[in-house]
Motif scaffolding. Structure first.
Motif: not given
Length: 278
Positions: A107-119, A169-180
């Motif tokens: 599980l990852l929780i990322m800031d929606r505006e900046t995609y910084k790692l939160l948890f 940033f967090e490596f495992a979230s990039l798949g839902f970061q690059f599209p935007f």
């Protein structure tokens, strides 16, 4: 057209008797690429809605093994008062002599505006070159530091604190970061990212290869952007396949640089909206 020059075939993992190292020549000048931290980039993610994406996955040497289902759930949530994206990996393990079929969550929780790692709550370190032995751990990003808890196989636990001077940033979230992001063929940059298994922060080098076609497990084809990522260790490379439209992330191919061995491959199966109406 150029987009037809590449075709990714589902479940096409092969190994050569004379394995060659994976070429990372397109990263040779990456120390000169611009470096971004969360807050430097704008993400056009207003269209991102709650959804579940299903993949057929192969994890060589990891807990899933060959041929298991992987689900990714993305949800719009509020975390500590901030709009955030909940990105959950659910590994449905094979039912055999070694595996019970019980799910394995990441599980990852990322800031929606900046995609910084939160948890992040993570199971064992997986098949990568820097894996760690333990059933799970978690990370909390705080101002000026990242606090990591690791629970070991013997039941003991350790707590580490890593000083950081910027969000990451967090490596495992990039798949839902690059599209935007603003993707252009040949675009190159670096992202300051966190690596859970080693509890370190380093620069991930990113190269946008261009548009290509992928094929899902049923033989359907889709246009996607191919984005190659070289982690700070330079021991592995991950190719992401992403789209500006749902399901946004079609999967990845995670390989060792030395001998090109495939460590973790995801082939797209399908997606569905999980948005609650009303």
């Amino acid at each position: 057209m150029k987009i037809f020059q590449h075709l990714i075939l589902a479940s096409s993992i092969t190994f050569s008797a004379f394995a060659q190292d994976l070429s990372i020549a397109h990263f040779e000048d990456d120390e000169n690429w611009p470096l971004y931290v969360p807050g430097d980039l704008k993400f056009d993610n207003e269209r991102l809605t709650d959804l579940r994406v299903e993949y057929q996955a192969n994890e060589m040497g990891g807990p899933g093994g060959p041929g298991f289902r992987l689900y990714m759930d993305v949800m719009d949530v509020v975390f500590k008062g901030r709009p955030a994206d909940w990105i959950q990996w659910t590994f449905s393990e094979r039912e055999d002599e070694e595996n019970t079929g019980a799910p394995n969550l990441d599980l990852l929780i990322m800031d929606r505006e900046t995609y910084k790692l939160l948890f992040r709550l993570m199971p064992n370190g997986g098949p990568g070159p820097d894996k760690w032995a333990g059933p799970y751990g978690n990370v909390q990003a705080m101002p000026g530091k990242i606090r990591q808890l690791k629970v070991k196989n013997d039941g003991s636990a350790s707590m580490d604190s890593l000083a950081v001077n910027t969000p990451v940033f967090e490596f495992a979230s990039l798949g839902f970061q690059f599209p935007f992001m603003d993707l252009e063929e040949g675009k190159s940059f670096r992202l300051k990212g966190y690596h859970f298994p080693t509890n370190t922060v380093g620069n991930m080098s990113v190269k946008v290869i261009g548009k290509t076609l992928i094929r899902d497990v049923k033989g359907n084809t889709y246009e996607a952007w191919q984005v190659d990522v070289l982690p700070a260790s330079r021991k592995s490379m991950v190719t992401y396949y992403v789209s500006k439209e749902a399901p946004y992330f079609y999967g990845w191919n995670y390989r060792l640089v030395e001998n090109s061995k495939v460590l973790f491959k995801m082939d797209y199966v399908g997606w569905q909206s999980t948005k609650i109406k009303g």
